[in-house]
Design a protein around this motif. Structure first.
Motif, mmCIF file in Angstrom:
data_model
loop_
_atom_site.group_PDB
_atom_site.id
_atom_site.type_symbol
_atom_site.label_atom_id
_atom_site.label_comp_id
_atom_site.label_asym_id
_atom_site.label_seq_id
_atom_site.Cartn_x
_atom_site.Cartn_y
_atom_site.Cartn_z
ATOM 1 N N THR A 288 -6.161 1.203 -8.542
ATOM 2 C CA THR A 288 -5.899 2.182 -7.486
ATOM 3 C C THR A 288 -4.654 2.970 -7.854
ATOM 4 O O THR A 288 -3.797 2.503 -8.601
ATOM 5 C CB THR A 288 -5.735 1.522 -6.103
ATOM 6 O OG1 THR A 288 -4.636 0.611 -6.137
ATOM 7 C CG2 THR A 288 -6.998 0.807 -5.679
ATOM 8 N N CYS B 186 1.763 5.365 -0.652
ATOM 9 C CA CYS B 186 1.309 6.746 -0.779
ATOM 10 C C CYS B 186 2.452 7.557 -1.366
ATOM 11 O O CYS B 186 3.489 6.998 -1.731
ATOM 12 C CB CYS B 186 0.846 7.312 0.565
ATOM 13 S SG CYS B 186 2.161 7.546 1.771
ATOM 14 N N SER C 24 -4.028 11.370 -0.051
ATOM 15 C CA SER C 24 -5.472 11.120 -0.026
ATOM 16 C C SER C 24 -5.810 9.693 -0.424
ATOM 17 O O SER C 24 -6.607 9.033 0.227
ATOM 18 C CB SER C 24 -6.189 12.075 -0.980
ATOM 19 O OG SER C 24 -5.980 13.405 -0.598
ATOM 20 N N TYR C 25 -5.240 9.227 -1.520
ATOM 21 C CA TYR C 25 -5.498 7.872 -2.008
ATOM 22 C C TYR C 25 -4.187 7.107 -2.117
ATOM 23 O O TYR C 25 -3.179 7.644 -2.539
ATOM 24 C CB TYR C 25 -6.168 7.888 -3.385
ATOM 25 C CG TYR C 25 -7.584 8.381 -3.359
ATOM 26 C CD1 TYR C 25 -8.579 7.673 -2.698
ATOM 27 C CD2 TYR C 25 -7.937 9.556 -4.001
ATOM 28 C CE1 TYR C 25 -9.884 8.125 -2.676
ATOM 29 C CE2 TYR C 25 -9.245 10.018 -3.985
ATOM 30 C CZ TYR C 25 -10.212 9.293 -3.318
ATOM 31 O OH TYR C 25 -11.495 9.746 -3.300
ATOM 32 N N GLN D 127 -2.111 3.508 -3.447
ATOM 33 C CA GLN D 127 -2.090 2.486 -4.488
ATOM 34 C C GLN D 127 -1.807 1.143 -3.819
ATOM 35 O O GLN D 127 -0.844 1.020 -3.056
ATOM 36 C CB GLN D 127 -0.992 2.782 -5.504
ATOM 37 C CG GLN D 127 -0.860 1.722 -6.575
ATOM 38 C CD GLN D 127 0.352 1.967 -7.446
ATOM 39 O OE1 GLN D 127 1.424 2.277 -6.951
ATOM 40 N NE2 GLN D 127 0.173 1.843 -8.732
ATOM 41 N N ASP E 154 -2.551 9.503 -4.902
ATOM 42 C CA ASP E 154 -2.980 10.894 -5.052
ATOM 43 C C ASP E 154 -2.567 11.619 -3.779
ATOM 44 O O ASP E 154 -3.362 11.782 -2.855
ATOM 45 C CB ASP E 154 -4.498 10.962 -5.262
ATOM 46 C CG ASP E 154 -5.002 12.393 -5.388
ATOM 47 O OD1 ASP E 154 -4.194 13.289 -5.689
ATOM 48 O OD2 ASP E 154 -6.194 12.606 -5.165
ATOM 49 N N SER F 146 -7.551 3.590 2.544
ATOM 50 C CA SER F 146 -7.189 4.825 1.849
ATOM 51 C C SER F 146 -7.169 4.663 0.326
ATOM 52 O O SER F 146 -6.468 5.380 -0.380
ATOM 53 C CB SER F 146 -5.822 5.318 2.340
ATOM 54 O OG SER F 146 -5.904 5.681 3.694
ATOM 55 N N THR F 147 -7.962 3.709 -0.165
ATOM 56 C CA THR F 147 -8.052 3.510 -1.617
ATOM 57 C C THR F 147 -9.458 3.853 -2.093
ATOM 58 O O THR F 147 -10.387 3.982 -1.301
ATOM 59 C CB THR F 147 -7.763 2.049 -2.032
ATOM 60 O OG1 THR F 147 -8.828 1.219 -1.566
ATOM 61 C CG2 THR F 147 -6.436 1.552 -1.482
ATOM 62 N N THR F 148 -9.599 3.921 -3.388
ATOM 63 C CA THR F 148 -10.903 4.162 -3.992
ATOM 64 C C THR F 148 -11.803 2.925 -3.897
ATOM 65 O O THR F 148 -12.995 3.018 -4.152
ATOM 66 C CB THR F 148 -10.730 4.558 -5.461
ATOM 67 O OG1 THR F 148 -9.938 3.565 -6.117
ATOM 68 C CG2 THR F 148 -10.020 5.903 -5.579
ATOM 69 N N SER G 252 0.879 -1.161 0.000
ATOM 70 C CA SER G 252 0.000 0.000 0.000
ATOM 71 C C SER G 252 0.921 1.216 0.000
ATOM 72 O O SER G 252 1.651 1.444 0.956
ATOM 73 C CB SER G 252 -0.886 -0.012 1.247
ATOM 74 O OG SER G 252 -1.700 1.127 1.275
#
Length: 109
Positions: A79, A10, A85-86, A88, A82, A47-49, A8
Motif C-alpha cells: 500500500t 495519508c 485518495s489512498y 499506506q 496517493d 482507503s487502501t488498495t 494508516s
C-alpha cells in the motif's frame, strides 16, 4: 505476546484515529484477524488498495479472495500514499518501550 503498532498514513500524516497498538503473537495473526473480520479493521483498510479485495471481491464473485495471512501482509506492505485518495498501512512490531523521566529522574507517569 508481542505488541504491534498499526498505522494508516495519508499525505497529511498520522491522526489519533489512524493508529493503534495491539497485542498479538505475530503479524500473521493480525493479518488472519483482518481476513476473518475485515470490517473490524475498516478504519485502517478502507482507503487502501487492499479494501476492494477483502470486501467487494467476495460480494461480487461470491467467494473470498483466498489470501493467506502472508499474502495479505505482502498486499498491506505494497500500500502507498496517493494524496488523500489512498492510504499506506503498516504493521510494526514494537521491540523497545522507552520511559521518559521527569527532571528529578523519576518515571514520568
Amino acid at each position: 505476546m508481542a505488541l504491534f503498532l498499526i498505522t494508516s498514513v495519508c499525505d497529511e500524516g498520522v491522526y489519533e484515529s489512524n493508529f493503534k497498538v495491539v497485542e498479538a503473537p505475530s503479524k500473521e495473526a493480525i493479518a488472519q484477524d483482518m481476513l476473518d473480520n475485515p470490517y473490524r479493521w475498516e478504519q485502517f483498510l478502507r482507503s487502501t488498495t487492499v479494501w476492494w479485495d477483502l470486501t467487494y471481491y467476495e460480494y461480487k464473485y461470491g467467494e473470498p479472495r483466498g489470501w493467506s495471512p502472508k499474502e495479505l501482509l505482502e498486499q498491506i506492505n505494497s500500500t502507498y500514499v496517493d494524496g488523500d485518495s489512498y492510504f499506506q498501512v503498516r504493521i510494526h512490531e514494537i521491540k523497545t518501550i522507552e520511559k521518559v523521566h521527569d527532571k528529578s529522574g523519576q518515571d514520568a507517569s
